[in-house]
Scaffold this motif. Structure first.
Motif, PDB file in Angstrom:
ATOM      1  N   VAL A  33       0.701  -1.036  -0.097  1.00  0.00           N
ATOM      2  CA  VAL A  33      -0.078   0.070   0.190  1.00  0.00           C
ATOM      3  C   VAL A  33       0.872   1.206   0.098  1.00  0.00           C
ATOM      4  CG1 VAL A  33      -1.579   1.470   1.089  1.00  0.00           C
ATOM      5  CG2 VAL A  33      -1.814  -1.129   1.228  1.00  0.00           C
ATOM      6  N   TRP A  34       1.861   1.316   0.679  1.00  0.00           N
ATOM      7  CA  TRP A  34       2.672   2.392   0.687  1.00  0.00           C
ATOM      8  C   TRP A  34       3.349   2.912  -0.453  1.00  0.00           C
ATOM      9  CZ3 TRP A  34       7.197   1.957   5.141  1.00  0.00           C
ATOM     10  CH2 TRP A  34       6.745   2.055   6.288  1.00  0.00           C
ATOM     11  N   TYR A  35       3.683   1.805  -1.176  1.00  0.00           N
ATOM     12  CA  TYR A  35       4.152   2.160  -2.453  1.00  0.00           C
ATOM     13  C   TYR A  35       3.448   2.134  -3.615  1.00  0.00           C
ATOM     14  CZ  TYR A  35       8.364   2.655   0.543  1.00  0.00           C
ATOM     15  OH  TYR A  35       9.031   3.097   1.534  1.00  0.00           O
ATOM     16  N   ARG A  36       2.014   1.975  -3.383  1.00  0.00           N
ATOM     17  CA  ARG A  36       1.055   1.959  -4.337  1.00  0.00           C
ATOM     18  C   ARG A  36       1.273   0.881  -5.541  1.00  0.00           C
ATOM     19  NH1 ARG A  36      -1.374   3.857  -0.480  1.00  0.00           N
ATOM     20  NH2 ARG A  36      -3.217   5.423  -0.583  1.00  0.00           N
ATOM     21  N   LEU A  37       1.620  -0.085  -5.343  1.00  0.00           N
ATOM     22  CA  LEU A  37       1.855  -1.058  -6.391  1.00  0.00           C
ATOM     23  C   LEU A  37       0.509  -1.488  -7.181  1.00  0.00           C
ATOM     24  CD1 LEU A  37       4.219  -3.442  -4.423  1.00  0.00           C
ATOM     25  CD2 LEU A  37       4.853  -1.400  -5.715  1.00  0.00           C
ATOM     26  N   TRP A  38      -0.606  -1.227  -6.774  1.00  0.00           N
ATOM     27  CA  TRP A  38      -1.654  -1.526  -7.589  1.00  0.00           C
ATOM     28  C   TRP A  38      -2.146  -0.109  -8.449  1.00  0.00           C
ATOM     29  CZ3 TRP A  38      -5.151  -5.240  -4.652  1.00  0.00           C
ATOM     30  CH2 TRP A  38      -5.317  -6.506  -5.160  1.00  0.00           C
ATOM     31  N   THR A  39      -1.609   0.940  -8.305  1.00  0.00           N
ATOM     32  CA  THR A  39      -1.978   2.235  -8.928  1.00  0.00           C
ATOM     33  C   THR A  39      -0.605   2.867  -9.655  1.00  0.00           C
ATOM     34  OG1 THR A  39      -1.667   3.489  -6.939  1.00  0.00           O
ATOM     35  CG2 THR A  39      -3.844   2.626  -7.409  1.00  0.00           C
ATOM     36  N   ARG A  40       0.633   2.570  -9.321  1.00  0.00           N
ATOM     37  CA  ARG A  40       1.622   3.241 -10.106  1.00  0.00           C
ATOM     38  C   ARG A  40       1.874   2.261 -11.254  1.00  0.00           C
ATOM     39  NH1 ARG A  40       6.710   2.211  -6.040  1.00  0.00           N
ATOM     40  NH2 ARG A  40       8.052   3.219  -7.763  1.00  0.00           N
ATOM     41  N   TYR A  70      -0.791   9.300  -8.119  1.00  0.00           N
ATOM     42  CA  TYR A  70      -0.451   8.179  -7.384  1.00  0.00           C
ATOM     43  C   TYR A  70       0.687   8.493  -6.346  1.00  0.00           C
ATOM     44  CZ  TYR A  70       3.641   6.702  -9.995  1.00  0.00           C
ATOM     45  OH  TYR A  70       4.925   6.871 -10.417  1.00  0.00           O
ATOM     46  N   GLN A  71       1.618   9.452  -6.933  1.00  0.00           N
ATOM     47  CA  GLN A  71       2.688   9.712  -6.058  1.00  0.00           C
ATOM     48  C   GLN A  71       2.310  10.658  -4.901  1.00  0.00           C
ATOM     49  OE1 GLN A  71       5.586  11.587  -8.543  1.00  0.00           O
ATOM     50  NE2 GLN A  71       6.907   9.511  -8.544  1.00  0.00           N
ATOM     51  N   ALA A  72       0.994  11.397  -4.880  1.00  0.00           N
ATOM     52  CA  ALA A  72       0.497  12.133  -3.926  1.00  0.00           C
ATOM     53  C   ALA A  72       0.048  11.294  -2.631  1.00  0.00           C
ATOM     54  CB  ALA A  72      -0.583  13.099  -4.410  1.00  0.00           C
ATOM     55  N   TYR A  73      -0.055   9.946  -2.717  1.00  0.00           N
ATOM     56  CA  TYR A  73      -0.405   9.111  -1.603  1.00  0.00           C
ATOM     57  C   TYR A  73       0.510   7.947  -1.711  1.00  0.00           C
ATOM     58  CZ  TYR A  73      -4.861  11.432  -1.864  1.00  0.00           C
ATOM     59  OH  TYR A  73      -5.725  12.686  -1.872  1.00  0.00           O
ATOM     60  N   MET A  74       1.769   8.267  -1.865  1.00  0.00           N
ATOM     61  CA  MET A  74       2.666   7.244  -1.557  1.00  0.00           C
ATOM     62  C   MET A  74       3.563   7.671  -0.242  1.00  0.00           C
ATOM     63  SD  MET A  74       4.770   6.249  -5.292  1.00  0.00           S
ATOM     64  CE  MET A  74       6.195   5.382  -4.416  1.00  0.00           C
ATOM     65  N   CYS A  75       3.873   6.515   0.390  1.00  0.00           N
ATOM     66  CA  CYS A  75       4.682   6.825   1.669  1.00  0.00           C
ATOM     67  C   CYS A  75       6.173   6.966   1.211  1.00  0.00           C
ATOM     68  CB  CYS A  75       4.301   5.652   2.561  1.00  0.00           C
ATOM     69  SG  CYS A  75       5.117   6.004   4.323  1.00  0.00           S
ATOM     70  N   THR A  76       6.459   8.181   0.746  1.00  0.00           N
ATOM     71  CA  THR A  76       7.747   8.326   0.355  1.00  0.00           C
ATOM     72  C   THR A  76       8.102   9.637   0.313  1.00  0.00           C
ATOM     73  OG1 THR A  76       9.406   7.711  -1.710  1.00  0.00           O
ATOM     74  CG2 THR A  76       7.130   8.447  -2.443  1.00  0.00           C
ATOM     75  N   THR A  77       9.547  10.036   0.324  1.00  0.00           N
ATOM     76  CA  THR A  77       9.938  11.250   0.344  1.00  0.00           C
ATOM     77  C   THR A  77      10.482  11.584  -1.227  1.00  0.00           C
ATOM     78  OG1 THR A  77      12.173  10.495   0.815  1.00  0.00           O
ATOM     79  CG2 THR A  77      10.988  11.522   2.668  1.00  0.00           C
ATOM     80  N   PRO A  78      10.608  12.806  -1.819  1.00  0.00           N
ATOM     81  CA  PRO A  78      10.942  12.917  -3.108  1.00  0.00           C
ATOM     82  C   PRO A  78      12.093  12.319  -3.585  1.00  0.00           C
ATOM     83  CG  PRO A  78      10.087  15.095  -1.908  1.00  0.00           C
ATOM     84  CD  PRO A  78      10.339  13.983  -1.085  1.00  0.00           C
ATOM     85  N   THR A 112      -4.975   8.147   2.675  1.00  0.00           N
ATOM     86  CA  THR A 112      -3.614   8.307   3.151  1.00  0.00           C
ATOM     87  C   THR A 112      -2.650   7.432   2.864  1.00  0.00           C
ATOM     88  OG1 THR A 112      -3.377   6.725   5.109  1.00  0.00           O
ATOM     89  CG2 THR A 112      -4.814   8.692   5.512  1.00  0.00           C
ATOM     90  N   PRO A 113      -1.446   7.740   2.729  1.00  0.00           N
ATOM     91  CA  PRO A 113      -0.501   6.777   2.338  1.00  0.00           C
ATOM     92  C   PRO A 113      -0.488   5.081   2.952  1.00  0.00           C
ATOM     93  CG  PRO A 113       0.548   8.798   2.639  1.00  0.00           C
ATOM     94  CD  PRO A 113      -0.632   8.914   3.174  1.00  0.00           C
ATOM     95  N   LEU A 114      -1.192   5.243   3.832  1.00  0.00           N
ATOM     96  CA  LEU A 114      -1.397   3.813   4.746  1.00  0.00           C
ATOM     97  C   LEU A 114      -2.563   3.266   4.136  1.00  0.00           C
ATOM     98  CD1 LEU A 114      -0.478   5.075   8.310  1.00  0.00           C
ATOM     99  CD2 LEU A 114       1.027   4.591   6.406  1.00  0.00           C
TER     100      LEU A 114
END
Length: 771
Positions: free
Chosen positions: A553-560, A577-585, A728-730
């Motif tokens: 879910v964090w890395y949005r493997l089903w939407t990226r 999808y990047q707006a909701y990834m649990c990631t920094t730029p 959320t990213p979660l």
């Protein structure tokens, strides 16, 4: 005569006046099932009356309070009794009686059958629904959820979730660190002390405390013991240190994920220890039934001073060590400091509840393991997937692939029990210390974000393995699926069977479930589908353990989009999808599925191996499971209605197949992209062509997989956790049907891009972000 036939002759379910809430609930459940009333009246239990069935709590003087047992007595005339030695197992025992034992001959119980439950404590941990990501999911009903836990034989439940979707913590623009403060909210999110009074808004504390109290109330009504799960010692706002600069403790944030330092209070100082003791006292004054506190640490903005696993290294306040001490001295002192903190919490809890206990996991103390282990004592205890391991490495290999240690903690892939585990359990028991071992057959620990993936026999065997080796305390990571979303839950239905009959035949129990839900004619198809699904699960090579759980879910493997060069897609087209990834730029995971921050999640060699294992072993059984149910769907609709167990399980197993396909696509992406770059460096044109062909094949498969997912979203079955509040990213929102076409379009548009990963992505993006 069967138990069901005898229960049909019950004309009243009787309880004593002033009976505990757990007795009232258990009696009401039995009465509801047999269609009679609950009557409050004292009676002599030794003089049965025809048609009167009693429910009570009863323990003899020689009963071991640490080993709850259940007694069932039933006569052909409907008289009898259900009695338990602990309120925490009574409601589950009542459900077990009326839903599972109906076909048993009544003669089995005429003289009274007494049986200890399998696990004296069976609790939820990192409870997805009540306290973690799923507390904002669609269809959540805390009261119904806690009833299900009790019905499944759980005895303890954590109750301290935040009331709001987001934490109060804030950070600089673009920082994702505040979301980690929704995990295991700290004690200071519910009450304050004299030291930190006014640090958090009163209405914030009141809302969180009210949510905690409501959850605890539901638990107590069903006889469950409510408790807490916290990341501690947690960081506090910088405002606190402007007033108390000399109470600054350790820096506890993750420098790659955070954009500002976070510090906690120095727990070495007596004023801080008093602060924690006062918060514990205030919490138990509000909810005296609170029975435990599980502490995770050195993560999510929490950590112990000078412990080795702090992300920025050993650091802390001024009172514990001198900076030139040797590492061994620092480790011992840091471990002793952690133990002192845990004992303060235990003692504060026991001032109001003599059974209160504090648990911690050992993984974060890999640098202080020996000190912390030696200091465990009554009420300061341990929880873990394995007592043998040190640190985060699992000392177990994959059940099908002995060369792989890709085993998520407590899952059915952890299918052995090292003899050393038993030795360590005995060592702890000699000191009066309990250990809770992990089980994971629900949300969170594997198959996230899917809900209700069925593998009942594997679940039963995992629990029986633990029981057979002397384990009496288990913690179910993630808890169980919410009943309104997952109406058929074979895994924890099996857990209930094992709890009340440790020697149960798991094949017979699976058959019992299938017949109850599908009927005798459809049950064989359901059983075949479960068996094939379990075969596929055991064959799954677990490419990246992080992606098997919340990382999916964090890395949005089903939407990226899985494309050869993610940076070939303009930023604006990736924003959805990047707006909701649990990631920094500057996280390399943005462009490279094999990496996360400075971690190497997987390698080209291991993905080549896993790709072969997927294609050789996974698809045949999972396809067979889907096809077996598909042929039964029409008959199931005619006999059971439009939404039935066959339809439900068909959708969930198809969703698992989609999930497995995406996991294969991760392996194929790594092999294709990294294989291409390696071949180009070696001037291997054939290797470059083969890599590009593999990537194109993977993308076409993943496009088809996304189309299947769109169909599943419209099925009416809630097969994954989503939120209808604040995405959320979660956790995903409820717009997968909108996002998946965007993913498909991007993959189609970039099918033939040349593979590329910028080897200096971290530094380049960090520089861009700085100015």
């Amino acid at each position: 005569m069967t138990v069901s036939q005898a229960l049909a002759r019950v004309r009243e379910v009787r309880i004593d006046a002033g009976a505990q809430p757990a007795i009232v609930r258990a009696a009401a459940r039995i009465a509801s099932e047999v269609g009679v009333e609950v009557v409050t009246a004292s009676a002599d239990a030794e003089r049965p009356e025809p048609g009167v069935f009693r429910v009570s709590l009863r323990a003899a003087a020689d009963d071991d309070a640490r080993s709850p047992s259940v007694t069932i007595r039933l006569e052909a005339d409907g008289s009898g009794e259900l009695a338990a030695t602990s309120a925490s197992v009574l409601y589950g025992a009542a459900v077990n009686l009326v839903t599972r034992l109906g076909d048993d001959p009544v003669e089995t119980y005429q003289q009274g059958q007494r049986r200890p439950v399998a696990f004296a404590r069976q609790r939820s941990l990192f409870d997805f629904v009540l306290t973690q990501e799923g507390r904002i999911q669609h269809g959540r009903d805390p009261a119904a959820y806690i009833e299900r836990l009790a019905a499944r034989g759980f005895t303890h439940v954590e109750v301290n979730g935040l009331a709001a979707p987001a934490a109060l913590e804030t950070g600089p623009p673009g920082e994702i660190y505040p979301m980690f403060y929704t995990y295991g909210p700290a004690l200071d999110q519910f009450v304050s002390s004299r030291l930190n009074a006014g640090l958090y808004p009163d209405d914030w504390l009141a809302a969180n405390l009210a949510n905690l109290k409501a959850n605890a109330s539901h638990a107590v009504r069903h006889g469950l013991v409510p408790g807490l799960f916290c990341f501690e010692p947690r960081s506090v706002p910088e405002e606190f240190f402007r007033q108390h600069p000399m109470l600054r403790g350790a820096r506890v944030d993750h420098p790659f994920r955070s954009f500002k330092p976070r510090y906690n209070m120095t727990i070495t100082h007596p004023a801080v220890l008093d602060h924690y003791a006062e918060m514990m006292d205030r919490l138990l004054a509000q909810v005296p039934e609170l029975g435990f506190l599980s502490i995770w640490t050195n993560d999510s903005g929490a950590g112990f001073e000078y412990t080795k696993s702090l992300y920025v290294g050993r650091n802390g306040g001024a009172y514990l060590i001198r900076e030139w001490n040797e590492d061994a001295d620092i480790a011992r002192t840091a471990g002793e400091n952690a133990l002192r903190f845990l004992r303060v919490l235990r003692d504060a809890g026991r001032a109001r509840n003599s059974a209160f206990r504090v648990m911690t996991r050992m993984e974060s103390f890999y640098g202080e393991h020996d000190t912390v282990w030696a200091g465990l004592e009554d009420g300061v205890e341990v929880e873990s997937a394995s007592l043998v391991g040190r640190g985060w490495e699992m000392p177990y290999t994959h059940p099908r692939y002995p060369d792989s240690h890709a085993v998520n903690a407590g899952t059915v892939h952890q299918d052995r029990f090292d003899a050393r585990e038993g030795e360590l359990l005995k060592e702890l028991a000699a000191r009066g210390v309990d250990a809770d071992l992990y089980v994971a057959a629900g949300p969170h620990a594997i198959f996230a974000p899917l809900l209700g993936v069925p593998y009942p026999r594997l679940t039963g065997r995992r629990l029986q393995l633990l029981h057979a080796n002397g384990v009496r305390h288990v913690a179910h990571v993630g808890g169980t699926p919410p009943p309104g979303v997952v109406p058929f839950d074979p895994n924890h239905q099996m857990a209930a069977a094992v709890q009340f009959d440790p020697e149960a035949d798991v094949d017979r129990e699976a058959e019992r479930m299938a017949v109850a839900w599908a009927g005798a004619r459809l049950a064989p198809g359901l059983l075949d589908a479960w068996a094939a699904t379990e075969e596929a699960i055991l064959a799954y090579p677990n490419v990246v353990p992080l992606y098997s759980m919340y990382g999916f879910v964090w890395y949005r493997l089903w939407t990226r989009p899985f494309v050869p060069n993610i940076e070939a897609i303009p930023d604006a087209e990736r924003a959805y999808y990047q707006a909701y990834m649990c990631t920094t730029p500057h996280n390399p995971n943005n462009v490279d599925l094999s990496r996360d921050v400075l971690f190497q999640l997987t390698t080209l060699a291991s993905c080549r191996r896993d790709l072969e294992r997927f294609d050789a072993h996974v698809w045949a059984p999972i396809d067979r499971a889907v096809e077996r149910l598909e042929v039964e769907r029409e008959r199931a609709r005619r006999t059971l209605g439009a939404m039935n167990v066959i339809e439900d399980q068909w959708v969930r197993i198809r969703a698992l197949r989609c999930w497995l396909r995406t996991q294969r696509s991760v392996a194929a992406w790594v092999v294709g992209v990294h294989g291409f770059l390696a071949a180009r460096a070696a001037h291997d044109r054939d290797g470059m062509r083969a890599s590009r062909a593999l990537l194109r094949e993977m993308m076409l498969r993943e496009i088809a997989n996304s189309e299947d997912l769109i169909d599943l979203v419209g099925s009416g079955v809630e097969f994954m956790a989503t939120t209808d509040l604040q995405e959320t990213p979660l956790i995903h929102g409820r717009n997968l049907d909108v996002l998946l076409p965007k993913r498909i379009a991007l993959m189609r548009a970039h099918l033939d891009d040349e593979p590329w990963i910028d080897g200096h992505y971290i530094e380049r993006k960090a520089a861009e972000g700085s100015g």
